[in-house]
Scaffold this motif. Structure first.
Motif, short mmCIF file in Angstrom:
data_model
loop_
_atom_site.label_atom_id
_atom_site.label_comp_id
_atom_site.label_asym_id
_atom_site.label_seq_id
_atom_site.Cartn_x
_atom_site.Cartn_y
_atom_site.Cartn_z
N THR A 68 20.18 -15.00 -2.00
CA THR A 68 18.92 -15.14 -2.74
C THR A 68 18.14 -13.84 -2.62
O THR A 68 18.55 -12.92 -1.91
N ARG A 69 17.01 -13.77 -3.27
CA ARG A 69 16.22 -12.55 -3.21
C ARG A 69 15.82 -12.22 -1.78
O ARG A 69 15.87 -11.06 -1.35
N PHE A 70 15.39 -13.25 -1.01
CA PHE A 70 14.83 -12.99 0.31
C PHE A 70 15.55 -13.70 1.45
O PHE A 70 15.02 -13.82 2.55
N GLY A 71 16.74 -14.21 1.19
CA GLY A 71 17.54 -14.80 2.26
C GLY A 71 17.13 -16.21 2.65
O GLY A 71 17.30 -16.61 3.80
N VAL A 96 17.52 -3.73 -8.04
CA VAL A 96 17.36 -4.66 -6.92
C VAL A 96 16.05 -4.40 -6.18
O VAL A 96 15.36 -5.33 -5.76
N GLU A 97 15.69 -3.15 -6.04
CA GLU A 97 14.40 -2.81 -5.41
C GLU A 97 13.25 -3.42 -6.21
O GLU A 97 12.30 -3.97 -5.64
N HIS A 98 13.35 -3.33 -7.52
CA HIS A 98 12.31 -3.91 -8.37
C HIS A 98 12.29 -5.43 -8.24
O HIS A 98 11.23 -6.05 -8.14
N MET A 99 13.48 -6.05 -8.23
CA MET A 99 13.59 -7.50 -8.12
C MET A 99 12.95 -8.03 -6.84
O MET A 99 12.34 -9.10 -6.82
N THR A 100 13.10 -7.29 -5.75
CA THR A 100 12.65 -7.77 -4.44
C THR A 100 11.29 -7.21 -4.03
O THR A 100 10.83 -7.46 -2.92
N GLY A 101 10.66 -6.44 -4.92
CA GLY A 101 9.33 -5.93 -4.61
C GLY A 101 9.32 -4.68 -3.78
O GLY A 101 8.25 -4.23 -3.34
N MET A 115 2.32 0.38 -2.32
CA MET A 115 1.30 -0.15 -1.42
C MET A 115 1.16 0.72 -0.17
O MET A 115 0.04 0.98 0.30
N GLN A 116 2.27 1.17 0.37
CA GLN A 116 2.21 2.01 1.56
C GLN A 116 1.51 3.34 1.27
O GLN A 116 0.71 3.83 2.07
N MET A 120 0.75 -10.99 -11.01
CA MET A 120 0.28 -9.81 -11.74
C MET A 120 1.40 -8.78 -11.86
O MET A 120 1.30 -7.65 -11.40
N ASN A 121 2.52 -9.24 -12.49
CA ASN A 121 3.64 -8.34 -12.72
C ASN A 121 3.28 -7.32 -13.80
O ASN A 121 2.20 -7.38 -14.40
N ASP A 122 4.17 -6.38 -14.05
CA ASP A 122 3.89 -5.32 -15.02
C ASP A 122 3.56 -5.90 -16.40
O ASP A 122 2.72 -5.36 -17.13
N ALA A 123 4.25 -6.98 -16.78
CA ALA A 123 4.01 -7.58 -18.09
C ALA A 123 2.58 -8.09 -18.22
O ALA A 123 1.98 -8.01 -19.30
N ALA A 124 2.02 -8.62 -17.12
CA ALA A 124 0.64 -9.10 -17.14
C ALA A 124 -0.35 -7.95 -17.10
O ALA A 124 -1.32 -7.90 -17.86
#
Length: 419
Positions: free
Chosen positions: A140-143, A198-203, A210-211, A386-390
């Motif tokens: 899954t995305r986050f295990g 995959v980086e985009h999918m998992t944030g 953010m960092q 608030m994804n890019d589409a929003a």
């Protein structure tokens, strides 16, 4: 100071965005939302006879990322058989199966799709018939663990020790990084693009931003004060955007009222966007802001009305639903019709080209916007995440074009269902 900080944040976003490939084929295909497609790509890289031409190199690196499977990385890897959409009993399909010697490894992949009844249990029992040591790999995305709905059925269940939970966020991302280090040419380019997807999918992409922003905020007390003021204003800004989107829908829907015999519902105001939008960001759950239209040219049935509704349940969608204005509910006069009995179902099918499988709670049929699909994707605005589409809808020109395209999709996939 606030303006300076906002400008810095915008620059940081552009810096991170520019660090990725400007044309990523996996992003174009929205592969991060499509289990079948991403499984085919991953399956080919795992396959020693895949089109990458690297034999078992990538399979070996994959097994090294999973401690429970490291023991099967043996000299037989070049003879391994990797199959996607592996058909088992009752035409069920395991996303990826790895067969090495006497080992049988079923891999079930879940990104956004829901679980199916006893799915993991069926895969486990099938695998155990071929390999008495078999475990189910759950990606899954986050295990996250599969739910009991998937790994239990009556008294039977998959022992938790035989469920290997891996994630795109860690396992797959680290595997792809390792693959990139040992590959070359076009294969490396494709792997890099898959890694970015995959980086985009998992944030992970957002985490980098953010960092960088947090580092900028922490440079001075003035920057921190400005950030706090911006944070305090953020809810109002997001609420305003939500209202602007719904108002644009209302404006562009006006010419369609006569064509499709729609009358805007204003008496009951069932989860209307004006009231619900203001509370949307005060709760962890959606307040379901929307716009209701009564379809007026349909034969009467009981006291029911057929409504067309545009709604935000975190993500944006639209559909046809049933409402009873004479019923009582905690929200006031009127109530949605959730239970479709046989007569109701027959009536629905006389006025809409839909079947029982289209129904979901009070929805006779619904579709995400602007895609017209029941499968979510990055193109669908998510006003909670608030994804890019929003976020892109804050631009007035983008918002108008988006709503225009969404209404075209409504006409093609929903209004076209009216008989």
């Amino acid at each position: 100071m606030e303006t300076e900080l906002l400008n810095t944040v915008v620059k940081q976003n552009k810096t991170v965005a520019n660090a990725t490939d400007p044309y990523n084929i996996f992003s174009v295909l929205s592969i991060e939302t499509k289990e079948v497609l991403i499984c085919r790509v991953i399956g080919d890289f795992l396959n020693p006879r895949g089109k990458h031409g690297e034999n078992s190199k990538f399979l070996s690196l994959f097994l090294k990322e999973i401690p429970e499977l490291q023991h099967i990385a043996c000299e037989q890897l070049d003879q391994a058989i990797v199959t996607t959409e592996y058909v088992i009993d009752e035409n069920r399909r395991i996303d990826i199966v790895i067969e090495i010697g006497g080992y049988f490894v079923p891999v079930e992949v879940k990104i956004f799709a829901g679980e199916q009844k006893a799915q993991c249990l069926d895969y486990y029992q099938f695998a155990r018939q071929r390999d008495q040591t078999a475990k189910v790999v759950y990606l899954t995305r986050f295990g996250t663990m599969p739910g009991a709905y998937s790994y239990k059925s009556g008294e039977e269940c998959v022992p938790e020790k035989d469920i290997i939970c891996i994630s795109f966020q860690n396992t797959i991302l680290q595997w792809l990084i390792a693959c990139c280090q040992v590959s070359r040419g076009r294969t490396k380019m494709v792997l890099e693009q898959l890694r970015e997807s995959v980086e985009h999918m998992t944030g992970a992409t957002e985490e980098k931003t953010m960092q960088a922003v947090a580092k900028e905020i922490g440079k001075s007390a003035d920057s921190l004060r400005a950030a706090i003021q911006i944070s305090d204003s953020l809810k109002n800004a997001k609420t305003k955007l939500l209202l602007q989107v719904m108002e644009e829908f209302k404006r562009q829907m006006a010419p369609l009222k006569e064509t499709y015999h729609l009358e805007e519902e204003t008496q009951i105001d069932w989860y209307g966007y004006e009231k619900q939008a203001d509370q949307f960001y005060d709760h962890a759950y959606s307040t379901y802001p929307g716009i209701n239209y009564i379809v007026t040219n349909i034969p009467a049935f009981r006291t029911y009305q057929l409504w067309f509704r545009i709604e935000i349940d975190n993500r944006l969608f639209a559909g046809f639903c049933l409402f009873d204005p004479t019923a009582n509910s905690p929200e006031g006069k009127g109530n949605q019709v959730d239970d479709y009995d046989t007569d109701t179902r027959t009536w629905i099918e006389r006025i809409l080209k839909v079947s029982k499988s289209d129904q979901s709670a009070w929805w006779a049929v619904w579709r995400y916007l602007p895609t017209g699909s029941t499968q979510s994707s990055t193109e669908v605005p998510d006003f909670r995440a608030m994804n890019d589409a929003a976020v892109s809808l804050a631009d007035e020109k983008v918002r108008k074009v988006f709503v225009t395209n969404a209404i075209k999709q409504i006409e093609q996939t929903l209004f076209n269902l009216l008989k």
